[in-house]
Write a protein that holds these residues in place. Structure first.
Motif, PDB file in Angstrom:
ATOM      1  N   MET A   1       1.274  10.098 -11.273  1.00 49.35           N
ATOM      2  CA  MET A   1       2.658   9.964 -10.833  1.00 49.35           C
ATOM      3  C   MET A   1       2.802  10.266  -9.344  1.00 49.35           C
ATOM      4  SD  MET A   1       4.972   9.035 -13.127  1.00 49.35           S
ATOM      5  CE  MET A   1       6.502   9.830 -12.634  1.00 49.35           C
ATOM      6  N   ASP A   2       2.218  11.393  -8.912  1.00 52.31           N
ATOM      7  CA  ASP A   2       2.377  11.820  -7.522  1.00 52.31           C
ATOM      8  C   ASP A   2       1.693  10.866  -6.549  1.00 52.31           C
ATOM      9  OD1 ASP A   2       3.825  13.947  -8.410  1.00 52.31           O
ATOM     10  OD2 ASP A   2       2.349  15.488  -7.922  1.00 52.31           O
ATOM     11  N   ILE A   3       0.474  10.483  -6.840  1.00 53.31           N
ATOM     12  CA  ILE A   3      -0.256   9.612  -5.913  1.00 53.31           C
ATOM     13  C   ILE A   3       0.297   8.193  -5.947  1.00 53.31           C
ATOM     14  CG2 ILE A   3      -2.523   8.710  -5.253  1.00 53.31           C
ATOM     15  CD1 ILE A   3      -1.992  11.747  -4.761  1.00 53.31           C
ATOM     16  N   ALA A   4       0.792   7.742  -7.096  1.00 52.09           N
ATOM     17  CA  ALA A   4       1.440   6.428  -7.148  1.00 52.09           C
ATOM     18  C   ALA A   4       2.696   6.421  -6.282  1.00 52.09           C
ATOM     19  CB  ALA A   4       1.780   6.065  -8.591  1.00 52.09           C
ATOM     20  N   HIS A   5       3.456   7.527  -6.292  1.00 49.56           N
ATOM     21  CA  HIS A   5       4.619   7.633  -5.405  1.00 49.56           C
ATOM     22  C   HIS A   5       4.175   7.588  -3.941  1.00 49.56           C
ATOM     23  CE1 HIS A   5       7.265   9.087  -8.765  1.00 49.56           C
ATOM     24  NE2 HIS A   5       8.135   8.421  -8.043  1.00 49.56           N
ATOM     25  N   ALA A   6       3.095   8.287  -3.615  1.00 47.86           N
ATOM     26  CA  ALA A   6       2.590   8.290  -2.237  1.00 47.86           C
ATOM     27  C   ALA A   6       2.154   6.890  -1.815  1.00 47.86           C
ATOM     28  CB  ALA A   6       1.425   9.272  -2.111  1.00 47.86           C
ATOM     29  N   LEU A   7       1.462   6.179  -2.707  1.00 50.70           N
ATOM     30  CA  LEU A   7       0.991   4.829  -2.378  1.00 50.70           C
ATOM     31  C   LEU A   7       2.148   3.846  -2.265  1.00 50.70           C
ATOM     32  CD1 LEU A   7      -2.220   4.573  -4.600  1.00 50.70           C
ATOM     33  CD2 LEU A   7      -2.104   4.804  -2.111  1.00 50.70           C
ATOM     34  N   ASP A   8       3.143   4.008  -3.101  1.00 53.38           N
ATOM     35  CA  ASP A   8       4.326   3.146  -3.012  1.00 53.38           C
ATOM     36  C   ASP A   8       4.980   3.295  -1.644  1.00 53.38           C
ATOM     37  OD1 ASP A   8       6.478   1.508  -3.615  1.00 53.38           O
ATOM     38  OD2 ASP A   8       7.585   3.075  -4.672  1.00 53.38           O
ATOM     39  N   PHE A   9       5.165   4.530  -1.212  1.00 51.76           N
ATOM     40  CA  PHE A   9       5.734   4.790   0.118  1.00 51.76           C
ATOM     41  C   PHE A   9       4.832   4.214   1.209  1.00 51.76           C
ATOM     42  CE2 PHE A   9       5.576   7.519   3.900  1.00 51.76           C
ATOM     43  CZ  PHE A   9       6.890   7.415   4.352  1.00 51.76           C
ATOM     44  N   LEU A  10       3.540   4.443   1.083  1.00 51.00           N
ATOM     45  CA  LEU A  10       2.583   3.997   2.091  1.00 51.00           C
ATOM     46  C   LEU A  10       2.590   2.472   2.209  1.00 51.00           C
ATOM     47  CD1 LEU A  10       0.586   5.700   3.841  1.00 51.00           C
ATOM     48  CD2 LEU A  10      -1.208   4.964   2.267  1.00 51.00           C
ATOM     49  N   HIS A  11       2.592   1.794   1.067  1.00 52.35           N
ATOM     50  CA  HIS A  11       2.471   0.334   1.066  1.00 52.35           C
ATOM     51  C   HIS A  11       3.766  -0.375   1.435  1.00 52.35           C
ATOM     52  CE1 HIS A  11      -1.102   0.690  -1.998  1.00 52.35           C
ATOM     53  NE2 HIS A  11      -1.447   1.010  -0.761  1.00 52.35           N
ATOM     54  N   THR A  12       4.902   0.161   1.003  1.00 54.71           N
ATOM     55  CA  THR A  12       6.158  -0.570   1.177  1.00 54.71           C
ATOM     56  C   THR A  12       6.992  -0.114   2.373  1.00 54.71           C
ATOM     57  OG1 THR A  12       7.332   0.916  -0.344  1.00 54.71           O
ATOM     58  CG2 THR A  12       6.296  -1.040  -1.294  1.00 54.71           C
ATOM     59  N   GLU A  13       6.930   1.175   2.708  1.00 56.56           N
ATOM     60  CA  GLU A  13       7.739   1.679   3.827  1.00 56.56           C
ATOM     61  C   GLU A  13       6.910   1.905   5.091  1.00 56.56           C
ATOM     62  OE1 GLU A  13      10.728   4.650   3.085  1.00 56.56           O
ATOM     63  OE2 GLU A  13      10.552   4.372   0.912  1.00 56.56           O
ATOM     64  N   ALA A  14       5.780   2.572   4.946  1.00 56.45           N
ATOM     65  CA  ALA A  14       4.937   2.827   6.120  1.00 56.45           C
ATOM     66  C   ALA A  14       4.108   1.613   6.489  1.00 56.45           C
ATOM     67  CB  ALA A  14       4.023   4.020   5.853  1.00 56.45           C
ATOM     68  N   ARG A  15       3.957   0.670   5.571  1.00 59.53           N
ATOM     69  CA  ARG A  15       3.169  -0.548   5.798  1.00 59.53           C
ATOM     70  C   ARG A  15       1.729  -0.218   6.198  1.00 59.53           C
ATOM     71  NH1 ARG A  15       5.081  -5.301   3.700  1.00 59.53           N
ATOM     72  NH2 ARG A  15       7.347  -5.411   3.943  1.00 59.53           N
ATOM     73  N   LEU A  16       1.102   0.612   5.365  1.00 54.42           N
ATOM     74  CA  LEU A  16      -0.279   1.011   5.628  1.00 54.42           C
ATOM     75  C   LEU A  16      -1.117   0.882   4.369  1.00 54.42           C
ATOM     76  CD1 LEU A  16       0.080   4.301   7.729  1.00 54.42           C
ATOM     77  CD2 LEU A  16      -0.902   2.149   8.537  1.00 54.42           C
ATOM     78  N   LEU A  17      -2.371   0.495   4.544  1.00 56.17           N
ATOM     79  CA  LEU A  17      -3.372   0.573   3.489  1.00 56.17           C
ATOM     80  C   LEU A  17      -4.149   1.852   3.738  1.00 56.17           C
ATOM     81  CD1 LEU A  17      -4.693  -1.328   1.185  1.00 56.17           C
ATOM     82  CD2 LEU A  17      -6.531  -1.603   2.860  1.00 56.17           C
ATOM     83  N   HIS A  18      -4.260   2.724   2.728  1.00 53.77           N
ATOM     84  CA  HIS A  18      -4.974   3.985   2.934  1.00 53.77           C
ATOM     85  C   HIS A  18      -6.415   3.726   3.322  1.00 53.77           C
ATOM     86  CE1 HIS A  18      -7.195   7.665   1.954  1.00 53.77           C
ATOM     87  NE2 HIS A  18      -6.071   8.300   2.227  1.00 53.77           N
TER      88      HIS A  18
ATOM     89  N   ALA B   1       1.802  -0.068  -6.921  1.00 53.17           N
ATOM     90  CA  ALA B   1       1.993   1.374  -7.057  1.00 53.17           C
ATOM     91  C   ALA B   1       3.359   1.693  -7.661  1.00 53.17           C
ATOM     92  CB  ALA B   1       1.839   2.056  -5.702  1.00 53.17           C
ATOM     93  N   ARG B   2       4.384   0.948  -7.261  1.00 56.73           N
ATOM     94  CA  ARG B   2       5.734   1.205  -7.792  1.00 56.73           C
ATOM     95  C   ARG B   2       5.788   0.922  -9.290  1.00 56.73           C
ATOM     96  NH1 ARG B   2      10.781  -0.666  -4.349  1.00 56.73           N
ATOM     97  NH2 ARG B   2       9.738   0.928  -3.090  1.00 56.73           N
ATOM     98  N   THR B   3       5.121  -0.129  -9.714  1.00 58.20           N
ATOM     99  CA  THR B   3       5.078  -0.450 -11.139  1.00 58.20           C
ATOM    100  C   THR B   3       4.416   0.682 -11.920  1.00 58.20           C
ATOM    101  OG1 THR B   3       4.914  -2.813 -10.631  1.00 58.20           O
ATOM    102  CG2 THR B   3       4.258  -2.119 -12.840  1.00 58.20           C
ATOM    103  N   ILE B   4       3.387   1.272 -11.340  1.00 62.09           N
ATOM    104  CA  ILE B   4       2.661   2.350 -12.019  1.00 62.09           C
ATOM    105  C   ILE B   4       3.570   3.549 -12.270  1.00 62.09           C
ATOM    106  CG2 ILE B   4       0.800   4.040 -11.775  1.00 62.09           C
ATOM    107  CD1 ILE B   4      -0.779   1.884 -10.246  1.00 62.09           C
ATOM    108  N   TRP B   5       4.215   4.062 -11.206  1.00 58.10           N
ATOM    109  CA  TRP B   5       5.007   5.283 -11.417  1.00 58.10           C
ATOM    110  C   TRP B   5       6.251   5.015 -12.241  1.00 58.10           C
ATOM    111  CZ3 TRP B   5       9.995   5.693  -9.888  1.00 58.10           C
ATOM    112  CH2 TRP B   5      10.443   5.027  -8.735  1.00 58.10           C
ATOM    113  N   GLN B   6       6.802   3.812 -12.123  1.00 51.61           N
ATOM    114  CA  GLN B   6       7.972   3.498 -12.937  1.00 51.61           C
ATOM    115  C   GLN B   6       7.611   3.430 -14.425  1.00 51.61           C
ATOM    116  OE1 GLN B   6       9.522  -0.124 -11.178  1.00 51.61           O
ATOM    117  NE2 GLN B   6      10.903   1.010  -9.821  1.00 51.61           N
TER     118      GLN B   6
END
Length: 390
Positions: free
Chosen positions: A144-161, A367-372
């Motif tokens: 849950m936590d890392i999926a939220h982080a990846l959702d933010f990273l991919h959709t708002e920060a526009r970054l691939l980890h 990532a958003r699909t995962i945490w949802q």
């Protein structure tokens, strides 16, 4: 009217991110070691009380003395880049930026939020103690936590980890919260959420082969956020298998051999299974670890930098074992171990592992699909429990 608390908090964060307050970093030997790898060390900085109030410790990251002596600026540039990225990332599931300091010799020191340990360290301990898979509730929280982080990273920060693995997942307390760290090799996404390497020849994916998606191993021209999702699926695998992906057979070989000493076996442990995205097998399975940033060692351990540099130069010596098939396994879905009997609590976790590690990127969830989905699943479980109790 009083200034709203939220505005005060934002102003405070802005001050921290602009590094308005000078940070004093003592010499490395005076700090407690948290982790170290190829050219990089991470220390615990215990800050002195301020105005009678105890302040939380920080983790500080800098390149080692030996690396500085080589005049190679690559790792220092990565620390600068990571600082620039973290300044802009404000999310509860991403490690907090605290500041960056440049020493007189031009070397950067990055100050970060301190966490108890990493997921990789926890899994390594469970493996060594034969405790079995990570409890489902803890894996659920991590997902849950890392999926939220990846959702933010991919959709708002526009970054691939670009380098997801268990040692880049930090854990506070007893899985009170999990946070993503190590953004030194992250890559910018375009307006379509993609990275076109042909159009941007200056960009390069610098991850770890064991956790890399098939499109990374195949060196395709265009990748997207689903490359991170594949790696995330392999982190889920780690919580079940307690060994890095694709190394079950090697781990069994080490454990069954009477001719391999303990130190050699440790070379297969989580903390040593890192390396850049190279074809060199030793780099991918060796002891040279760049991103073991917060794998906490004993509090009593206070290793000076020269000793850490000596550890950095250890060579991987597992040539007695057949590693021919390992490279061929990169970018594939590793088989789950058959030794562990998983309860029904793990069903959704195993299912997500399979979904995230699909060969085609379009078949992997966002990532958003995962945490949802996991949030909805938790709500349904709670509702069922409440109904059963009535």
């Amino acid at each position: 009217m009083d200034t709203p608390r939220r505005k005060l908090r934002n102003l405070h964060l802005e001050n921290v991110q602009n590094n308005s307050t000078p940070i004093q970093i003592p010499p490395s030997p005076m700090l407690k070691t948290l982790g170290h790898g190829t050219g990089v060390s991470v220390y615990r900085l215990d800050r002195s009380p301020k105005q009678g109030q105890i302040r939380s410790p920080w983790a500080v990251k800098r390149i080692t003395q030996r690396t500085r002596a080589t005049k190679d600026t690559l790792l220092n540039e990565r620390i600068i880049r990571e600082a620039d990225i973290l300044r802009k990332l404000n999310h509860p599931n991403i490690v907090g930026f605290r500041g960056v300091v440049k020493s007189p010799d031009g070397v950067e020191t990055l100050a970060l939020e301190m966490c108890n340990t990493s997921l990789g360290s926890i899994l390594e301990e469970r493996h060594d103690e034969d405790l079995g898979p990570l409890p489902a509730k803890n894996t659920f929280k991590m997902i849950m936590d890392i999926a939220h982080a990846l959702d933010f990273l991919h959709t708002e920060a526009r970054l691939l980890h670009g380098d997801l693995k268990s040692f880049n997942v930090l854990v506070k307390g007893e899985f009170e919260i999990c946070k993503l760290c190590d953004f030194g090799v992250s890559l910018p996404l375009d307006e379509h959420g993609e990275i076109n390497f042909q159009k941007n020849p200056g960009l390069q994916y610098v991850g770890t082969n064991l956790w890399s998606a098939p499109e990374i191993i195949d060196e395709v021209e265009i990748i997207d956020t689903k490359a991170d999702i594949f790696s995330f699926g392999l982190i889920i695998y780690e919580t079940l298998a307690l060994v890095p992906p694709h190394t079950l057979e090697l781990d069994a070989a080490f454990n069954s051999s009477n001719d391999v000493d303990l130190e050699s076996r440790k070379q297969l442990n989580y903390s040593n299974c890192a390396g850049s995205n190279k074809s060199d097998l030793d780099d991918s399975l060796g002891v040279h670890v760049d991103e073991r940033d917060f794998a906490v060692k004993s509090e009593a351990e206070d290793v000076v930098e020269d000793e850490e540099d000596e550890d950095d130069t250890k060579e991987n010596d597992i040539s007695d074992f057949s590693l021919t098939n390992l490279e061929q396994a990169y970018g594939t879905r590793p088989p789950l171990p058959v030794a562990f009997q998983l309860s029904d609590d793990y069903n959704c976790i195993v299912e997500l592992f399979y979904l995230c590690t699909n060969a085609l990127s379009e078949d992997r969830p966002a990532a958003r699909t995962i945490w949802q989905c996991f949030e909805n699943n938790a709500a349904n479980v709670t509702a069922s429990s409440d109904a059963a109790g009535e």
